[in-house]
Design a protein around this motif. Sequence first.
Motif, PDB file in Angstrom:
ATOM      1  N   THR A  25       0.834  -1.213   0.000  1.00 44.33           N
ATOM      2  CA  THR A  25       0.000   0.000   0.000  1.00 44.33           C
ATOM      3  C   THR A  25       0.867   1.260   0.000  1.00 44.33           C
ATOM      4  N   GLY A  29       1.055   4.208  -2.745  1.00 38.86           N
ATOM      5  CA  GLY A  29       0.823   5.574  -2.252  1.00 38.86           C
ATOM      6  C   GLY A  29       1.940   6.527  -2.666  1.00 38.86           C
ATOM      7  N   GLN A  32       1.403   7.324  -6.188  1.00 39.83           N
ATOM      8  CA  GLN A  32       0.292   8.283  -6.359  1.00 39.83           C
ATOM      9  C   GLN A  32       0.759   9.713  -6.064  1.00 39.83           C
ATOM     10  N   ARG A  57       0.147  -1.745 -10.412  1.00 39.82           N
ATOM     11  CA  ARG A  57      -0.592  -0.604  -9.829  1.00 39.82           C
ATOM     12  C   ARG A  57       0.262   0.670  -9.870  1.00 39.82           C
ATOM     13  N   THR A 196      -3.235  -2.934  12.120  1.00 38.71           N
ATOM     14  CA  THR A 196      -3.653  -2.582  10.758  1.00 38.71           C
ATOM     15  C   THR A 196      -4.013  -3.864  10.023  1.00 38.71           C
ATOM     16  N   GLU A 227      -6.711   0.667   8.481  1.00 35.20           N
ATOM     17  CA  GLU A 227      -6.471   0.156   7.132  1.00 35.20           C
ATOM     18  C   GLU A 227      -5.093   0.671   6.673  1.00 35.20           C
ATOM     19  N   GLU A 229      -4.119   2.028   4.066  1.00 32.62           N
ATOM     20  CA  GLU A 229      -4.187   3.335   3.380  1.00 32.62           C
ATOM     21  C   GLU A 229      -4.074   4.491   4.375  1.00 32.62           C
ATOM     22  N   GLU A 230      -4.408   4.232   5.639  1.00 34.38           N
ATOM     23  CA  GLU A 230      -4.362   5.307   6.634  1.00 34.38           C
ATOM     24  C   GLU A 230      -2.923   5.659   7.044  1.00 34.38           C
ATOM     25  N   VAL A 232      -0.532   6.030   4.531  1.00 30.34           N
ATOM     26  CA  VAL A 232       0.119   6.600   3.347  1.00 30.34           C
ATOM     27  C   VAL A 232       0.486   8.068   3.556  1.00 30.34           C
TER      28      VAL A 232
END
Length: 260
Positions: A25, A29, A32, A57, A196, A227, A229-230, A232
């Motif tokens: 993840t 991130g 991104q 990804r 997590t 999660e 993503e929290e 990133v």
Amino acid sequence: MPFAGLDLTGRKALVTGAARGIGATLAVGLAQAGADVAVTDMASDESWEGLSGVVMRIRNEGQVGLAADLDVQDVAEIRPTMRRIADELGGLDILVNNAGIRRRAPALQVTEEDWDAVMDTNLKGAFFCAQAAARLMIPQEFGRIINIASQMALVGSVNRAAYCASKGGLANLTRVLALEWAQHGITVNAIGPGPTTTPGLLEADDRDADELRAELAVKMPLGRRMEPEELVGAAVYLASNSAGATTGHLLVVDGGWTAL
Ligand SMILES: NC(=O)c1ccc[n+]([C@@H]2O[C@H](COP(=O)([O-])OP(=O)(O)OC[C@H]3O[C@@H](n4cnc5c(N)ncnc54)[C@H](O)[C@@H]3O)[C@@H](O)[C@H]2O)c1
């Protein structure tokens, strides 16, 4: 001095243990946020499948993505692998030391093999990855090293003697490396995630839903597991130009676990 922003365009990153879970993840991130990202993990079919999915990804974000085998317990392999990755990416600016394992057992039952496996991955592996990365970062006078520790770097937890010792060690190692490498433009920080939801956590957790709910109700003000993503935002911040003055810090992102 204007706000330097959180954009990682042009940065080259490496995330260890990134075939799944938090590492996967964070790798996506960072892409991104604009970084080109290499991902590494243990050599196995399962890991390679995971890494390949993560690379796809990263590329879907319009960034360069590449994968390589790297068992961080294999110290002799760390430096040449990192050099190869830096050659392919065109440099190395960001290292996320994420590879980590957990072994749960009461302290009286911990074997030497358990202890060594946890320390060799979570602490020794992270140190030698940081050392190899710093050798590449010092000539360019810029680097961001982010160690994935745990909220258990700060507090104890039963049945996790080696894990807590490794993460506490990693947090203090972060401070030492920050002190030594600040003069080279390299910041060294740690993130301390709370529980997590990842494949590794779920594999290690044999509690039923009621037991889990009871623990979260007592220990986790957030009231749920986090999660991946929290985490990133914390990683992107620490990797960014905005974090140039943040070094030697353990940033807990733990749903309030250590605030209790
Ligand atoms: N999930 C959590 O609740 C939690 C909380 C705090 C800290 N952490 C830390 O976050 C990191 C990632 O954890 P996760 O929950 O995503 O775990 P995970 O088990 O889901 O993923 C870990 C990855 O690391 C890889 N790995 C293990 N040993 C390795 C080695 N020797 N060399 C290279 N890769 C190796 C595994 O193959 C796997 O792909 C770990 O350092 C862990 O201690 C996790």
